[in-house]
Every structure is written in structure tokens, then in C-alpha cells.
Design an enzyme around this catalytic site. Structure first.
Site, mmCIF file in Angstrom:
data_model
loop_
_atom_site.group_PDB
_atom_site.id
_atom_site.type_symbol
_atom_site.label_atom_id
_atom_site.label_comp_id
_atom_site.label_asym_id
_atom_site.label_seq_id
_atom_site.Cartn_x
_atom_site.Cartn_y
_atom_site.Cartn_z
ATOM 1 N N ASP A 54 -3.109 -7.357 -5.307
ATOM 2 C CA ASP A 54 -4.093 -7.257 -4.237
ATOM 3 C C ASP A 54 -3.643 -8.178 -3.102
ATOM 4 O OD1 ASP A 54 -6.252 -7.485 -2.544
ATOM 5 O OD2 ASP A 54 -7.747 -7.556 -4.152
ATOM 6 N N GLY A 81 0.817 -1.221 0.000
ATOM 7 C CA GLY A 81 0.000 0.000 0.000
ATOM 8 C C GLY A 81 0.844 1.261 0.000
ATOM 9 N N LYS A 109 -7.065 -4.149 13.554
ATOM 10 C CA LYS A 109 -5.782 -3.618 14.036
ATOM 11 C C LYS A 109 -5.347 -4.314 15.328
ATOM 12 C CE LYS A 109 -4.965 -0.695 10.714
ATOM 13 N NZ LYS A 109 -3.809 -0.883 9.826
ATOM 14 N N SER A 162 -2.713 0.390 14.724
ATOM 15 C CA SER A 162 -3.288 1.712 15.008
ATOM 16 C C SER A 162 -3.588 1.781 16.501
ATOM 17 C CB SER A 162 -4.593 1.892 14.232
ATOM 18 O OG SER A 162 -5.325 2.992 14.740
ATOM 19 N N TYR A 182 -12.509 -1.944 11.996
ATOM 20 C CA TYR A 182 -11.128 -1.442 11.916
ATOM 21 C C TYR A 182 -10.357 -1.787 13.199
ATOM 22 C CZ TYR A 182 -7.356 1.969 11.083
ATOM 23 O OH TYR A 182 -6.143 2.585 10.895
HETATM 24 P P1 NAI Z 1 -4.030 5.482 2.413
HETATM 25 O O1 NAI Z 1 -5.417 5.106 2.071
HETATM 26 O O2 NAI Z 1 -3.518 6.819 1.991
HETATM 27 O O3 NAI Z 1 -3.019 4.366 1.897
HETATM 28 C C1 NAI Z 1 -3.308 2.996 1.947
HETATM 29 C C2 NAI Z 1 -2.839 2.361 0.656
HETATM 30 O O4 NAI Z 1 -3.152 0.958 0.696
HETATM 31 C C3 NAI Z 1 -3.568 2.944 -0.577
HETATM 32 O O5 NAI Z 1 -2.641 3.373 -1.534
HETATM 33 C C4 NAI Z 1 -4.413 1.776 -1.067
HETATM 34 O O6 NAI Z 1 -4.624 1.771 -2.465
HETATM 35 C C5 NAI Z 1 -3.591 0.587 -0.610
HETATM 36 N N1 NAI Z 1 -4.392 -0.647 -0.563
HETATM 37 C C6 NAI Z 1 -5.683 -0.773 -0.143
HETATM 38 N N2 NAI Z 1 -6.110 -2.024 -0.327
HETATM 39 C C7 NAI Z 1 -5.073 -2.732 -0.854
HETATM 40 C C8 NAI Z 1 -4.914 -4.082 -1.263
HETATM 41 N N3 NAI Z 1 -5.917 -4.964 -1.162
HETATM 42 N N4 NAI Z 1 -3.719 -4.467 -1.780
HETATM 43 C C9 NAI Z 1 -2.712 -3.575 -1.896
HETATM 44 N N5 NAI Z 1 -2.820 -2.279 -1.528
HETATM 45 C C10 NAI Z 1 -3.976 -1.854 -1.005
HETATM 46 O O7 NAI Z 1 -3.911 5.308 4.025
HETATM 47 P P2 NAI Z 1 -2.827 5.854 5.055
HETATM 48 O O8 NAI Z 1 -3.457 6.897 5.894
HETATM 49 O O9 NAI Z 1 -1.541 6.134 4.392
HETATM 50 O O10 NAI Z 1 -2.672 4.564 6.015
HETATM 51 C C11 NAI Z 1 -1.639 3.608 5.881
HETATM 52 C C12 NAI Z 1 -1.729 2.643 7.056
HETATM 53 O O11 NAI Z 1 -1.622 3.344 8.292
HETATM 54 C C13 NAI Z 1 -3.064 1.885 7.119
HETATM 55 O O12 NAI Z 1 -2.845 0.554 7.537
HETATM 56 C C14 NAI Z 1 -3.835 2.651 8.175
HETATM 57 O O13 NAI Z 1 -4.808 1.853 8.788
HETATM 58 C C15 NAI Z 1 -2.715 3.021 9.128
HETATM 59 N N6 NAI Z 1 -3.024 4.135 10.004
HETATM 60 C C16 NAI Z 1 -3.293 5.388 9.476
HETATM 61 C C17 NAI Z 1 -3.592 6.450 10.320
HETATM 62 C C18 NAI Z 1 -3.869 7.832 9.792
HETATM 63 O O14 NAI Z 1 -4.137 8.727 10.608
HETATM 64 N N7 NAI Z 1 -3.803 8.064 8.481
HETATM 65 C C19 NAI Z 1 -3.653 6.246 11.776
HETATM 66 C C20 NAI Z 1 -3.369 4.904 12.209
HETATM 67 C C21 NAI Z 1 -3.062 3.900 11.331
#
Ligand code: NAI
Length: 248
Positions: free
Chosen positions: A63, A12, A160, A143, A156
């Protein structure tokens, strides 16, 4: 250049926190694999940025919920770079709603991507790390919600919290072979998701955070770097909160 010669897969990582992690590890010399489910052109844009600061980088659209896709992704990495040293399980999504309104599909999708995806990648990569006999580092992005729960985030929070149980179990299984497995629990991080929140919501959030600010993607990336570097060789099975002191 502490990570020179190391091969790192970040799931991701075409945007957000994953992209920041990829940039940070590239800056320290690692060869980077960008994985995402986003269209190829989005992955390519990120790759261009990574290549400016790093050694080598490739992108693989796969995926992580589909075991066979994960297997062929990891095979492709081995064919290209000959090994894999670092896995960062970062891909994750939210599908929020209150329990009694939560659709079965929203439960399944979140558990599948966040938890099963982490299992699929860890299992497949660990097999190669064990064969290589040169240790390895796995970092799972959990998280703080997995620790304390949240209204509207039952799926969620469960996913987590599941990641934390998975982290500790596989840390115990893989420790004898020098593979360290840790989790990071970010708090509120400035990303596209939080940019959409109103000024008032952001101010209220800041009040709950002892360090009085939201985290940045770099705050997370730097801790991932620490955990995959030799500085963290004696740390395994831990959950590191990176949340400005929100959860103590
Ligand atoms: P984001 O949505 O910007 O990035 C997540 C990426 O994962 C996206 O590019 C998406 O296309 C990709 N993805 C989704 N499903 C997928 C799959 N089946 N196979 C491959 N790739 C896939 O989210 P963000 O904010 O960068 O979060 C990244 C991680 O950090 C996540 O696990 C999120 O739960 C965690 N997190 C984020 C927080 C925040 O405040 N943004 C807080 C706590 C945890």
C-alpha cells in the site's frame, strides 16, 4: 532494447494504465516491478503477461500510502535486482462528489493515495537513486483535471495539481544528480472506468477533443517510455498533456 538492464517500479500496475506502462517498458528490455494493492492472484496474472514480453518481472503487494510498506518494497527490489533506475508513480483513485457533499474520508483517501503515495515512493526511491550515482527517471501520472479542475472532483483535482507542484520541486532538487522528474497529464483514456460511460457521454466527450477520440492506455505508455529513455535526458520538471489536444 533501449531499457535493457534498467529496473523499473510502476505503482498501481496490476491493471489499467499502469499495466500498459509495465508492458511497454518490458518490451524495451526493462526489469519490471509490478506494485499494487489488489490481491496477489491479480498481480500474478499481470506478471504472467509481462514475463512473456520482458526480461524479468516481480510483483510486490504494498500500500503506497503506508511509508513503511513502501520502504520494505524498495528494499525488496534492491535485494532482488541490486538497484532501481525508473519510478512511475501511477497508482491513483477517484471518489467523486460535489464539494458540499464530499465526505472528509473521501477527501483524505484521494489525497493519501494520489499525492502522499507519490511522495512516499519518490522519497524512498530517490534515496537509492542518489546513492547509486547513476541518475534516474521519475514519471508522475497527474491528470488534465489537475490543470483545469472539474465539477465533482475537488479532491482529485487538488491531488493531481499537488503532483504537479511535487514534480517541479523535486525535479529542481534532483537535477544536479541527473535524476529527471516529469509528469504526464492524461485526458480521457479508455479504461474500465470510461467503458462504463454511456454511448452518448462518450460521443459528447469526443466532441470536446480536437483529435476526436478517447486516448488509449498505449498512448500514455508510449510517452512514459519516451520520458524514461535516453531520448528525454534533457527534459525535466515538465508536464506533458496526453489528451488529444483537449487542454491547450
Ligand atoms: P485503475 O483504477 O485501473 O488503476 C489504478 C491502480 O492503482 C489499481 O490497480 C489499484 O488497485 C491501484 N492502487 C490503488 N490504491 C493503491 C495503493 N494504495 N497502493 C498501491 N496501488 C494502489 O486506474 P487507471 O485508469 O489505470 O489510472 C491510472 C492512473 O492514471 C491514475 O493515477 C489516474 O488518476 C490517472 N488518470 C487516468 C485517467 C483515465 O481516463 N483513466 C485520466 C487521467 C489520469
Amino acid at each position: 532494447m533501449e531499457l535493457f538492464g534498467k529496473v523499473a517500479l510502476i505503482t498501481g500496475s496490476a491493471r489499467g494504465i499502469g499495466k500498459a506502462i509495465a508492458l511497454e517498458l518490458a518490451n524495451h528490455g526493462a526489469k519490471i516491478v509490478i506494485n499494487d494493492i489488489l490481491p496477489k492472484n491479480e498481480i500474478d496474472k499481470t506478471l504472467e503477461e509481462i514475463r512473456k514480453s520482458g526480461d524479468q518481472a516481480i510483483g510486490i503487494r504494498a500500500d503506497i500510502t503506508i511509508f513503511k510498506e513502501v520502504e520494505s518494497m524498495v528494499k525488496e527490489i534492491i535485494n532482488k535486482f541490486g538497484k532501481i533506475d525508473i519510478l512511475v508513480n501511477n497508482a491513483g483513485i477517484i471518489r467523486d462528489s460535489l464539494l458540499i457533499r464530499m465526505k472528509e474520508e473521501d477527501w483524505d483517501t484521494v489525497i493519501n493515495i494520489n499525492l502522499k503515495g507519490t511522495f512516499n515512493c519518490s522519497k524512498t526511491v530517490a534515496k537509492y537513486m542518489l546513492r547509486q550515482k547513476s541518475g534516474g527517471k521519475i514519471v508522475n501520472i497527474s491528470s488534465v483535471i489537475g490543470l483545469v479542475g472539474n465539477i465533482g472532483q475537488a479532491n482529485y483535482a487538488a491531488s493531481k495539481a499537488g503532483i504537479i507542484g511535487l514534480t517541479k520541486s523535486i525535479a529542481k532538487e534532483l537535477a544536479l544528480r541527473n535524476i529527471n522528474v516529469n509528469a504526464i497529464a492524461p485526458g480521457f483514456i479508455e479504461t474500465d472506468m470510461t467503458k462504463r460511460l454511456s454511448e452518448k457521454v462518450i460521443k459528447d466527450l469526443q466532441q470536446q477533443i480536437p483529435l476526436k477520440r478517447l486516448g488509449t492506455v498505449k498512448d500514455i505508455a508510449k510517452v512514459v517510455y519516451f520520458l524514461v529513455s535516453d531520448n528525454a535526458n534533457y527534459i525535466t520538471g515538465q508536464v506533458i498533456n496526453v489528451d488529444g489536444g483537449m487542454v491547450m
